[in-house]
Design a protein around this motif. Sequence first.
Motif, mmCIF file in Angstrom:
data_model
loop_
_atom_site.group_PDB
_atom_site.id
_atom_site.type_symbol
_atom_site.label_atom_id
_atom_site.label_comp_id
_atom_site.label_asym_id
_atom_site.label_seq_id
_atom_site.Cartn_x
_atom_site.Cartn_y
_atom_site.Cartn_z
ATOM 1 N N ASN A 1 -11.542 45.442 -76.345
ATOM 2 C CA ASN A 1 -12.623 46.270 -76.876
ATOM 3 C C ASN A 1 -13.924 45.481 -76.972
ATOM 4 O O ASN A 1 -14.998 45.985 -76.642
ATOM 5 N N LEU A 2 -13.842 44.226 -77.398
ATOM 6 C CA LEU A 2 -15.036 43.386 -77.500
ATOM 7 C C LEU A 2 -15.652 43.149 -76.133
ATOM 8 O O LEU A 2 -16.876 43.256 -75.955
ATOM 9 N N ALA A 3 -14.799 42.840 -75.149
ATOM 10 C CA ALA A 3 -15.310 42.582 -73.809
ATOM 11 C C ALA A 3 -15.931 43.826 -73.186
ATOM 12 O O ALA A 3 -16.847 43.729 -72.367
ATOM 13 N N HIS A 4 -15.450 45.009 -73.587
ATOM 14 C CA HIS A 4 -15.963 46.254 -73.023
ATOM 15 C C HIS A 4 -17.158 46.807 -73.803
ATOM 16 O O HIS A 4 -17.639 47.897 -73.523
ATOM 17 N N GLY A 5 -17.616 46.039 -74.805
ATOM 18 C CA GLY A 5 -18.789 46.467 -75.555
ATOM 19 C C GLY A 5 -18.499 47.514 -76.601
ATOM 20 O O GLY A 5 -19.380 48.312 -76.954
ATOM 21 N N GLY A 6 -17.273 47.547 -77.137
ATOM 22 C CA GLY A 6 -16.921 48.515 -78.160
ATOM 23 C C GLY A 6 -17.523 48.170 -79.508
ATOM 24 O O GLY A 6 -18.168 47.129 -79.687
ATOM 25 N N SER A 7 -17.304 49.041 -80.480
ATOM 26 C CA SER A 7 -17.886 48.851 -81.801
ATOM 27 C C SER A 7 -17.249 47.675 -82.515
ATOM 28 O O SER A 7 -16.121 47.272 -82.218
ATOM 29 N N ALA A 8 -17.978 47.128 -83.499
ATOM 30 C CA ALA A 8 -17.477 45.994 -84.262
ATOM 31 C C ALA A 8 -16.228 46.367 -85.048
ATOM 32 O O ALA A 8 -15.295 45.565 -85.166
ATOM 33 N N VAL A 9 -16.207 47.586 -85.580
ATOM 34 C CA VAL A 9 -15.054 48.023 -86.369
ATOM 35 C C VAL A 9 -13.799 48.042 -85.509
ATOM 36 O O VAL A 9 -12.726 47.582 -85.930
ATOM 37 N N GLN A 10 -13.912 48.573 -84.282
ATOM 38 C CA GLN A 10 -12.761 48.655 -83.398
ATOM 39 C C GLN A 10 -12.295 47.286 -82.912
ATOM 40 O O GLN A 10 -11.198 47.150 -82.387
ATOM 41 N N THR A 11 -13.131 46.280 -83.069
ATOM 42 C CA THR A 11 -12.744 44.922 -82.707
ATOM 43 C C THR A 11 -12.202 44.159 -83.905
ATOM 44 O O THR A 11 -11.148 43.530 -83.838
ATOM 45 N N VAL A 12 -12.919 44.225 -85.020
ATOM 46 C CA VAL A 12 -12.567 43.423 -86.189
ATOM 47 C C VAL A 12 -11.269 43.906 -86.842
ATOM 48 O O VAL A 12 -10.401 43.102 -87.193
ATOM 49 N N VAL A 13 -11.115 45.226 -86.999
ATOM 50 C CA VAL A 13 -9.933 45.756 -87.687
ATOM 51 C C VAL A 13 -8.638 45.383 -86.951
ATOM 52 O O VAL A 13 -7.691 44.855 -87.571
ATOM 53 N N PRO A 14 -8.522 45.621 -85.624
ATOM 54 C CA PRO A 14 -7.288 45.195 -84.939
ATOM 55 C C PRO A 14 -7.060 43.688 -85.012
ATOM 56 O O PRO A 14 -5.916 43.241 -85.138
ATOM 57 N N ALA A 15 -8.161 42.917 -84.926
ATOM 58 C CA ALA A 15 -8.002 41.461 -85.009
ATOM 59 C C ALA A 15 -7.452 41.046 -86.368
ATOM 60 O O ALA A 15 -6.572 40.168 -86.462
ATOM 61 N N LEU A 16 -7.955 41.665 -87.436
ATOM 62 C CA LEU A 16 -7.445 41.360 -88.775
ATOM 63 C C LEU A 16 -5.983 41.767 -88.926
ATOM 64 O O LEU A 16 -5.189 41.058 -89.548
ATOM 65 N N VAL A 17 -5.630 42.923 -88.362
ATOM 66 C CA VAL A 17 -4.231 43.360 -88.396
ATOM 67 C C VAL A 17 -3.346 42.336 -87.688
ATOM 68 O O VAL A 17 -2.265 41.959 -88.187
ATOM 69 N N ALA A 18 -3.803 41.857 -86.530
ATOM 70 C CA ALA A 18 -3.015 40.893 -85.764
ATOM 71 C C ALA A 18 -2.854 39.576 -86.518
ATOM 72 O O ALA A 18 -1.756 39.009 -86.567
ATOM 73 N N VAL A 19 -3.942 39.084 -87.112
ATOM 74 C CA VAL A 19 -3.869 37.817 -87.854
ATOM 75 C C VAL A 19 -2.938 37.954 -89.056
ATOM 76 O O VAL A 19 -2.089 37.087 -89.312
#
Length: 488
Positions: free
Chosen positions: A203-221
């Motif tokens: 999502n980050l590489a495709h220019g998606g929103s910060a929420v759609q990037t940060v939330v999954p990353a936090l879930v993964a961590v």
Amino acid sequence: MLPVLLVSVDNTVLAFAVPGIAEALQPSGAQQLWIVDVYPLVLAGLLVAMGSLGDRIGRRRLLLIGATGFAAVSVLAAYAPSAAWLIVARAALGIFGAMLMPSTLSLLRNIFHDPDQRRLAIAVWASCFAAGAALGPIVGGFLLEHAWWGSVFLLAVPVLVPLLVLAPIFVPESKDPAPGRIDVVSIALSMLALAPVAYAIKNLAHGGSAVQTVVPALVAVTATVLFVRRQLRRPDPMLDVRLFTVRVFSGAVAVNLLSVFSLVGFLFFVSQHLQLVIGLGPMRAGTALVPGLAVMVVSGLAVVPLVRWLRPSTIIVAGLLLSATAYTVVLVCASPTALTPIIVAFVLLGAGIGATETLSNDLIVSSAPAEKAGAASAVSETAYEMGAVLGTAVLGSILTASYAANLVLPAGLDADAEATARDTLGGAHAVAEGLPADQASSLLAAAGEAFDSGVTATAGIGAILALAAAAVAWTVLRPRTSGNDRGR
């Protein structure tokens, strides 16, 4: 070897079928990436769980279950009426594919106990990836020139039917002699640790929103932390995370991920460049990559006797430097219509990846106890598939974004045509088919130039990643003491 050939053929065929899929199903840029990405994404999320399940219920049994499901779903994918249908079918293939790959490598670990025999067996195993990739463009190219794009998925059926007949006869069953209980919580945590982080990066590489990037990353961590804590506390962990404290094991996993990242990223853009920029048909485009794929097979087998004189870490570093050189050739020498630099670059990349993958996989499985071979093999395969996801997501998204930003459209296109042409290179070709000759020629020339502007950026990133992997191998895989230790 049959499942390995199948997965390799499937990956290569899909790369060459992307233009046909783009024209037939008209996916958006995001859907086109998901068609490629969703299979390795689901696969990566389930590999650790399936590897551990194979240790418990039997690796051959899991292999046969996966083969049956993979063949059935391949038929559904072949007749997908829409991009959404194909994405769902590819996700289901990921579920059954996760049952196939750890089983094959862990079975080898338990059949071949002698180190030299095991290394040769793994070299053949790794070479089947390259052999399948070599067959994929030829067989797939023939199918794509004589049938519709869905025919490439039907290749799974004639490969898996012999497996279902012959594996019960020739392949011995093996499993952990003292298996623990199936831990549903650990399975869920492993999926939440792997799949969301790949989605976040995509999502980050495709220019998606910060929420759609940060939330999954936090879930993964969060899931990763909980998974590790749970494995350390359980007497029978699904995955012995203490393996990652073994320097060679963790270093080989990192090398696996980064080298596959480079390979898949290369294939993503070169398959489109050969067909949609240079103008080769699928068959000729596939044939152009055969020298590099053949070198990959030879390189993987040639390193087996070489380790008698050279440390595995030295060979792996040399292979990764060859991969970096391949991207540099594309960066410096390639032009919109030049075919030779692409062939030379892929030969160099094939030589490097063939050597690296054989030895890194051997280091991973030989670092783990034989009874935990399924879990260790799953880690190796997870690194491979995460590298595939990241290679397509990061390099593919950068390439797509650069293409859209640099495309100069000819005048006279309506809004829908402009949006389709700017979305993907395949979309531009689809739009051009309905335009007058002069306007179509202008659009295709502009699209080719815009696409190749993105190739420069992705080739530079690929070279940097290969150098980073070489640095990791040089730092981590070298033995700390001198003597007869060869880095194992």
